[in-house]
Design a protein around this motif. Structure first.
Motif, PDB file in Angstrom:
ATOM      1  N   LEU A  30      42.964 -16.148  80.899  1.00 41.72           N
ATOM      2  CA  LEU A  30      41.594 -16.586  80.624  1.00 41.72           C
ATOM      3  C   LEU A  30      41.494 -17.127  79.209  1.00 41.72           C
ATOM      4  N   ASN A  31      42.470 -17.945  78.823  1.00 42.24           N
ATOM      5  CA  ASN A  31      42.527 -18.375  77.415  1.00 42.24           C
ATOM      6  C   ASN A  31      42.339 -19.868  77.192  1.00 42.24           C
ATOM      7  N   VAL A  32      42.392 -20.704  78.217  1.00 39.52           N
ATOM      8  CA  VAL A  32      42.305 -22.144  77.971  1.00 39.52           C
ATOM      9  C   VAL A  32      41.189 -22.821  78.779  1.00 39.52           C
ATOM     10  N   ASN A  33      40.236 -22.046  79.250  1.00 38.42           N
ATOM     11  CA  ASN A  33      39.032 -22.572  79.901  1.00 38.42           C
ATOM     12  C   ASN A  33      39.324 -23.404  81.145  1.00 38.42           C
ATOM     13  N   GLU A  34      40.397 -23.052  81.836  1.00 40.41           N
ATOM     14  CA  GLU A  34      40.666 -23.674  83.128  1.00 40.41           C
ATOM     15  C   GLU A  34      39.682 -23.139  84.167  1.00 40.41           C
ATOM     16  N   ASN A  35      39.544 -23.852  85.255  1.00 39.14           N
ATOM     17  CA  ASN A  35      38.822 -23.364  86.417  1.00 39.14           C
ATOM     18  C   ASN A  35      39.782 -22.483  87.208  1.00 39.14           C
ATOM     19  N   SER A  36      39.430 -21.220  87.403  1.00 35.55           N
ATOM     20  CA  SER A  36      40.331 -20.281  88.074  1.00 35.55           C
ATOM     21  C   SER A  36      40.465 -20.535  89.570  1.00 35.55           C
ATOM     22  N   TYR A  37      39.585 -21.363  90.111  1.00 35.93           N
ATOM     23  CA  TYR A  37      39.614 -21.622  91.551  1.00 35.93           C
ATOM     24  C   TYR A  37      40.455 -22.865  91.840  1.00 35.93           C
ATOM     25  N   ALA A  38      41.484 -22.721  92.638  1.00 39.83           N
ATOM     26  CA  ALA A  38      42.320 -23.857  93.019  1.00 39.83           C
ATOM     27  C   ALA A  38      41.529 -24.815  93.906  1.00 39.83           C
ATOM     28  N   PRO A  39      41.880 -26.091  93.910  1.00 38.24           N
ATOM     29  CA  PRO A  39      41.190 -27.041  94.791  1.00 38.24           C
ATOM     30  C   PRO A  39      41.268 -26.590  96.247  1.00 38.24           C
ATOM     31  N   PRO A  40      40.175 -26.695  96.994  1.00 37.39           N
ATOM     32  CA  PRO A  40      40.184 -26.311  98.414  1.00 37.39           C
ATOM     33  C   PRO A  40      41.169 -27.154  99.217  1.00 37.39           C
ATOM     34  N   THR A  41      41.550 -26.626 100.361  1.00 36.29           N
ATOM     35  CA  THR A  41      42.558 -27.278 101.199  1.00 36.29           C
ATOM     36  C   THR A  41      42.173 -28.709 101.550  1.00 36.29           C
ATOM     37  N   GLU A  42      40.906 -28.952 101.862  1.00 33.58           N
ATOM     38  CA  GLU A  42      40.517 -30.316 102.254  1.00 33.58           C
ATOM     39  C   GLU A  42      40.672 -31.297 101.094  1.00 33.58           C
ATOM     40  N   VAL A  43      40.494 -30.818  99.871  1.00 27.55           N
ATOM     41  CA  VAL A  43      40.690 -31.689  98.708  1.00 27.55           C
ATOM     42  C   VAL A  43      42.183 -31.922  98.477  1.00 27.55           C
ATOM     43  N   VAL A  44      42.975 -30.868  98.625  1.00 33.01           N
ATOM     44  CA  VAL A  44      44.424 -31.010  98.479  1.00 33.01           C
ATOM     45  C   VAL A  44      44.942 -32.062  99.448  1.00 33.01           C
ATOM     46  N   ARG A  45      44.492 -32.013 100.684  1.00 33.46           N
ATOM     47  CA  ARG A  45      44.953 -32.965 101.690  1.00 33.46           C
ATOM     48  C   ARG A  45      44.476 -34.379 101.365  1.00 33.46           C
ATOM     49  N   ALA A  46      43.243 -34.496 100.883  1.00 33.93           N
ATOM     50  CA  ALA A  46      42.713 -35.819 100.541  1.00 33.93           C
ATOM     51  C   ALA A  46      43.484 -36.431  99.378  1.00 33.93           C
ATOM     52  N   VAL A  47      43.802 -35.630  98.378  1.00 30.99           N
ATOM     53  CA  VAL A  47      44.577 -36.125  97.236  1.00 30.99           C
ATOM     54  C   VAL A  47      45.980 -36.512  97.692  1.00 30.99           C
ATOM     55  N   ALA A  48      46.584 -35.694  98.557  1.00 27.17           N
ATOM     56  CA  ALA A  48      47.928 -35.998  99.056  1.00 27.17           C
ATOM     57  C   ALA A  48      47.943 -37.325  99.804  1.00 27.17           C
ATOM     58  N   ARG A  49      46.932 -37.562 100.630  1.00 27.88           N
ATOM     59  CA  ARG A  49      46.857 -38.831 101.364  1.00 27.88           C
ATOM     60  C   ARG A  49      46.706 -40.005 100.397  1.00 27.88           C
ATOM     61  N   ALA A  50      45.878 -39.806  99.361  1.00 27.49           N
ATOM     62  CA  ALA A  50      45.663 -40.873  98.388  1.00 27.49           C
ATOM     63  C   ALA A  50      46.950 -41.190  97.622  1.00 27.49           C
ATOM     64  N   LEU A  51      47.682 -40.165  97.270  1.00 30.86           N
ATOM     65  CA  LEU A  51      48.942 -40.372  96.549  1.00 30.86           C
ATOM     66  C   LEU A  51      49.978 -41.048  97.449  1.00 30.86           C
ATOM     67  N   GLU A  52      50.023 -40.630  98.698  1.00 32.13           N
ATOM     68  CA  GLU A  52      50.978 -41.233  99.631  1.00 32.13           C
ATOM     69  C   GLU A  52      50.704 -42.728  99.772  1.00 32.13           C
ATOM     70  N   GLY A  53      49.440 -43.096  99.728  1.00 29.56           N
ATOM     71  CA  GLY A  53      49.091 -44.494  99.852  1.00 29.56           C
ATOM     72  C   GLY A  53      49.536 -45.337  98.674  1.00 29.56           C
ATOM     73  N   GLU A  54      49.782 -44.702  97.534  1.00 32.72           N
ATOM     74  CA  GLU A  54      50.210 -45.428  96.332  1.00 32.72           C
ATOM     75  C   GLU A  54      51.727 -45.448  96.154  1.00 32.72           C
ATOM     76  N   ILE A  55      52.409 -44.469  96.718  1.00 31.62           N
ATOM     77  CA  ILE A  55      53.843 -44.310  96.444  1.00 31.62           C
ATOM     78  C   ILE A  55      54.647 -45.533  96.874  1.00 31.62           C
ATOM     79  N   ALA A  56      54.262 -46.137  97.970  1.00 33.69           N
ATOM     80  CA  ALA A  56      55.032 -47.281  98.492  1.00 33.69           C
ATOM     81  C   ALA A  56      54.964 -48.493  97.572  1.00 33.69           C
ATOM     82  N   THR A  57      54.003 -48.522  96.647  1.00 33.48           N
ATOM     83  CA  THR A  57      53.869 -49.682  95.752  1.00 33.48           C
ATOM     84  C   THR A  57      54.047 -49.289  94.283  1.00 33.48           C
ATOM     85  N   LEU A  58      54.800 -48.231  94.038  1.00 36.06           N
ATOM     86  CA  LEU A  58      55.006 -47.803  92.655  1.00 36.06           C
ATOM     87  C   LEU A  58      55.891 -48.762  91.862  1.00 36.06           C
TER      88      LEU A  58
END
Length: 375
Positions: A30-58
């Protein structure tokens, strides 16, 4: 660093320490003011899909101007803002560094009101900008009259105001921001990194942007959005400020992956920000229980609490470094911000709050220490 290399270092950087906090493997951090709650599963999946869409054109460079991300950020902020009034970078620290590169530099001065965010003077030093600490009152408050007097005396090119302030958690009245704008012809930066955690009725400097072309409001996705690992910060200001900052940015400074991840997160802002109210409950719980135990506690509109380690107004013979170590020994890592007699704790989950309060109770029950322990 060897003496040979130290001698080659720019004079204003000699003797300084890099910004940082202890990164220790303990049960409760509790020392660097992070949010202790990890991103929910639906957000994790949405970010993963977004990243996958960019990887092919890196093999291609990203959108240099991050226009889609800036448009999304403007829509999130509201207040009639457009993409031309928003700029994004790798964390609000980079945004503020680029503001100093554009408007500070040799022969110019930046000014803040400490205790405040300790990175600001380091950013000033790194850009060869002079630094002045305007100070605060004993209650960590900041009045319009004090701000006006200090700014008229030093005439800074850039003024930093933090609302809510780090490490104290205190928010500013808009009268203070107006006073700063009236007292200086320079840029006024309001650092609102913790704005989403403010108590009801706490104003944002975003409401003043339209009438004040020298005003800049910086924000981050690290705290309320639980997106610290992505490193996304941004500013809102007039188009002229955005144009000026783009003069000093590095080419393609914001990667395609960062832009995609941030846009996916913003598309799920309601889900990510659902933890804010839970964190505020724990913040208020910490404030209330520490005060009940006799500790002096600064009012907080952030996701952290600053409290005095001594109770009942007694003298602070007990060094905060000793208390920091006692709490760490109980499995909880909090922050020694270098303010004699005070410690800062991030508001986390209910279980983390309980662990912290139990550690404080244990620490309070021990006799006053005379030794000083380094953290």
């Amino acid at each position: 660093m060897t003496s040979e290399i130290r001698a080659l270092l720019r004079e204003e950087l000699q003797g300084l320490s890099a910004y940082g906090a202890p990164q220790l493997d303990v049960a409760v951090r509790l020392n660097v003011n992070e949010n202790s709650y990890a991103p929910p599963t639906e957000v994790v999946r949405a970010v993963a899909r977004a990243l996958e869409g960019e990887i092919a054109t890196l093999n291609r460079y990203p959108d240099r101007d991050a226009l889609k991300l800036r448009a999304d950020l403007a829509a999130y902020l509201g207040h009639g803002l457009t993409a031309e009034q928003v700029y994004a970078a790798n964390g609000s620290n980079e945004v503020q560094q680029q503001l100093l590169q554009a408007f500070g530099g040799p022969g110019r001065t930046a000014l803040g009101f400490g205790p405040a965010y300790s990175m600001h003077p380091l950013l000033a030093a790194g850009t060869a900008t002079g630094w002045v600490d305007g100070g605060r009152g004993p209650d960590f408050g900041l009045t319009a009259s004090h701000v006006e007097a200090v700014l008229r005396e030093y005439r800074p090119a850039i003024t930093f105001l933090c609302s809510p302030n780090n490490p104290t958690g205190t928010a500013l009245s808009l009268d203070v921001v107006r006073a700063a704008l009236a007292a200086t012809s320079g840029i006024v930066v309001v650092d609102e990194a913790y704005a989403e955690f403010a108590r009801p009725g706490t104003p944002s400097a975003l409401t003043l942007l339209e009438a004040n072309p020298r005003l800049v409001v910086t924000r981050t996705m690290s705290k309320a959005f639980a997106f610290a690992g992505a490193r996304v910060g941004y500013l809102a200001a007039g188009p002229e400020i955005v144009e000026a900052v783009q003069l000093v940015r590095l080419p393609y400074h914001l990667s395609a992956l960062t832009q995609a991840a941030a846009r996916a997160a913003l598309a799920h802002a309601d889900v990510l920000l659902s933890t804010v109210e839970q964190i505020k409950i724990q913040r208020d719980r910490i404030v209330a229980e520490l005060r009940e135990r006799g500790h002096q506690v600064a009012d907080s509109d952030a996701n952290f609490v600053l409290y005095r380690v001594a109770r009942d107004g007694s003298a602070d013979e007990t060094d905060q470094k000793v208390v920091w170590r006692r709490i760490l020994d109980a499995g909880v890592l909090v922050r020694d911000v270098g303010l004699p007699g005070w410690l800062r704790v991030t508001a986390g989950t209910p279980a983390e709050t309980s662990a912290f309060l139990a550690a404080v109770e244990t620490s309070d029950s021990l006799p006053a220490a005379v030794e000083t322990l380094e953290n």
